[in-house]
Design a protein around this motif. Structure first.
Motif, mmCIF file in Angstrom:
data_model
loop_
_atom_site.group_PDB
_atom_site.id
_atom_site.type_symbol
_atom_site.label_atom_id
_atom_site.label_comp_id
_atom_site.label_asym_id
_atom_site.label_seq_id
_atom_site.Cartn_x
_atom_site.Cartn_y
_atom_site.Cartn_z
ATOM 1 N N ILE A 1 8.532 4.465 14.823
ATOM 2 C CA ILE A 1 7.676 5.442 14.147
ATOM 3 C C ILE A 1 6.481 5.782 15.032
ATOM 4 O O ILE A 1 6.165 6.954 15.250
ATOM 5 N N ASP A 2 5.821 4.756 15.541
ATOM 6 C CA ASP A 2 4.632 4.946 16.371
ATOM 7 C C ASP A 2 4.933 5.758 17.630
ATOM 8 O O ASP A 2 4.121 6.569 18.070
ATOM 9 N N GLN A 3 6.101 5.548 18.207
ATOM 10 C CA GLN A 3 6.497 6.249 19.436
ATOM 11 C C GLN A 3 7.218 7.571 19.137
ATOM 12 O O GLN A 3 7.786 8.185 20.034
ATOM 13 N N GLU A 4 7.205 7.948 17.849
ATOM 14 C CA GLU A 4 7.820 9.199 17.389
ATOM 15 C C GLU A 4 9.320 9.270 17.685
ATOM 16 O O GLU A 4 9.866 10.331 17.975
ATOM 17 N N LYS A 5 9.965 8.146 17.585
ATOM 18 C CA LYS A 5 11.420 8.046 17.713
ATOM 19 C C LYS A 5 11.988 7.987 16.295
ATOM 20 O O LYS A 5 12.547 6.981 15.858
ATOM 21 N N ASN B 1 14.472 9.520 14.747
ATOM 22 C CA ASN B 1 15.920 9.364 14.565
ATOM 23 C C ASN B 1 16.324 7.896 14.683
ATOM 24 O O ASN B 1 17.164 7.410 13.918
ATOM 25 N N ASP B 2 15.726 7.196 15.656
ATOM 26 C CA ASP B 2 16.028 5.771 15.826
ATOM 27 C C ASP B 2 15.534 4.965 14.626
ATOM 28 O O ASP B 2 16.214 4.049 14.171
ATOM 29 N N ALA B 3 14.357 5.316 14.122
ATOM 30 C CA ALA B 3 13.811 4.629 12.950
ATOM 31 C C ALA B 3 14.715 4.851 11.738
ATOM 32 O O ALA B 3 15.019 3.914 10.994
ATOM 33 N N GLU B 4 15.162 6.089 11.558
ATOM 34 C CA GLU B 4 16.041 6.409 10.437
ATOM 35 C C GLU B 4 17.372 5.662 10.554
ATOM 36 O O GLU B 4 17.875 5.110 9.572
ATOM 37 N N LEU B 5 17.936 5.618 11.744
ATOM 38 C CA LEU B 5 19.186 4.905 11.965
ATOM 39 C C LEU B 5 19.024 3.414 11.657
ATOM 40 O O LEU B 5 19.887 2.810 11.011
ATOM 41 N N LEU B 6 17.922 2.853 12.088
ATOM 42 C CA LEU B 6 17.657 1.443 11.823
ATOM 43 C C LEU B 6 17.579 1.188 10.315
ATOM 44 O O LEU B 6 18.139 0.210 9.815
ATOM 45 N N LEU B 7 16.931 2.081 9.603
ATOM 46 C CA LEU B 7 16.857 1.955 8.141
ATOM 47 C C LEU B 7 18.227 2.077 7.501
ATOM 48 O O LEU B 7 18.571 1.315 6.592
ATOM 49 N N GLN B 8 19.008 3.033 7.957
ATOM 50 C CA GLN B 8 20.348 3.231 7.406
ATOM 51 C C GLN B 8 21.211 1.987 7.609
ATOM 52 O O GLN B 8 21.937 1.572 6.701
ATOM 53 N N VAL B 9 21.125 1.399 8.783
ATOM 54 C CA VAL B 9 21.891 0.187 9.069
ATOM 55 C C VAL B 9 21.447 -0.931 8.133
ATOM 56 O O VAL B 9 22.265 -1.648 7.562
ATOM 57 N N ARG B 10 20.138 -1.080 7.946
ATOM 58 C CA ARG B 10 19.605 -2.132 7.058
ATOM 59 C C ARG B 10 20.071 -1.903 5.621
ATOM 60 O O ARG B 10 20.475 -2.838 4.944
ATOM 61 N N ILE B 11 20.029 -0.669 5.153
ATOM 62 C CA ILE B 11 20.424 -0.357 3.779
ATOM 63 C C ILE B 11 21.915 -0.602 3.581
ATOM 64 O O ILE B 11 22.322 -1.228 2.602
ATOM 65 N N CYS B 12 22.726 -0.154 4.536
ATOM 66 C CA CYS B 12 24.168 -0.366 4.437
ATOM 67 C C CYS B 12 24.507 -1.854 4.417
ATOM 68 O O CYS B 12 25.371 -2.280 3.645
ATOM 69 N N ARG B 13 23.874 -2.632 5.244
ATOM 70 C CA ARG B 13 24.167 -4.080 5.285
ATOM 71 C C ARG B 13 23.746 -4.756 3.993
ATOM 72 O O ARG B 13 24.383 -5.694 3.562
ATOM 73 N N ASN B 14 22.651 -4.290 3.412
ATOM 74 C CA ASN B 14 22.198 -4.895 2.168
ATOM 75 C C ASN B 14 23.075 -4.530 0.983
ATOM 76 O O ASN B 14 23.108 -5.231 -0.005
ATOM 77 N N GLN B 15 23.804 -3.415 1.082
ATOM 78 C CA GLN B 15 24.667 -2.997 -0.011
ATOM 79 C C GLN B 15 26.030 -3.665 0.039
ATOM 80 O O GLN B 15 26.745 -3.656 -0.942
ATOM 81 N N THR B 16 26.401 -4.214 1.194
ATOM 82 C CA THR B 16 27.706 -4.856 1.310
ATOM 83 C C THR B 16 27.636 -6.337 1.014
ATOM 84 O O THR B 16 26.682 -6.944 0.867
#
Length: 157
Positions: free
Chosen positions: A136-140, A142-157
């Motif tokens: 977020i701080d480095q204005e990346k 897309n990478d931040a969003e992808l990291l969140l998506q991976v975390r959410i998907c893993r928590n749902q499985t």
């Protein structure tokens, strides 16, 4: 390093900034042995100088990375968390920021995977949180969003 040794032998106390810059310079050279030596040399000054252990841990990891030894860097940090030498308040933001700034994609991938392992297998969320905030701080974003998506998907499985 000899100047630093001479300073200490003469009973002088180096400033925190001096020590920080010296440790960072050795990390940039990939000289983890000198980082370890500085840490040992200033140990007797612990009452006078308050240094976070993360200064040495972060820069030792960066020294491994500078030597293209990404696995050693991840193993070094991971071992510190798993053995509880580092607690949840340990901060890897400096390492992640340097890797993003220096475009060290391979190292960032390895440390990102390590952060995910720590979160998934050991419930240690600080490293993955540090990575997310650095994205977020480095204005990346897309990478931040992808990291969140991976975390959410893993928590749902």
């Amino acid at each position: 390093m000899s100047s630093f040794n001479t300073l200490l032998k003469n009973g002088r106390t180096p400033s925190q900034l001096t020590i920080t810059r010296l440790v960072q310079a050795f990390a940039q050279k990939g000289d983890k042995e000198s980082i370890r030596e500085i840490e040992k040399l200033i140990e007797p000054l612990h009452g006078i100088l308050k240094f976070p252990r993360m200064l040495f841990i972060n820069n030792t990891a960066l020294a491994h990375i500078k030597n293209n030894n990404y696995d050693a860097a991840t193993e070094y940090i991971e071992e510190k968390f798993i053995s509880r030498q580092l607690t949840e308040d340990a901060n890897l933001s400096f390492v992640f920021r340097k890797l993003i700034e220096d475009k060290e994609e391979t190292a960032l991938e390895k440390l990102s995977a390590m952060a995910e392992r720590l979160a998934n297998q050991f419930g240690i969320y600080k490293p993955v949180t540090n990575l997310f905030l650095q994205y977020i701080d480095q204005e990346k974003l897309n990478d931040a969003e992808l990291l969140l998506q991976v975390r959410i998907c893993r928590n749902q499985t």
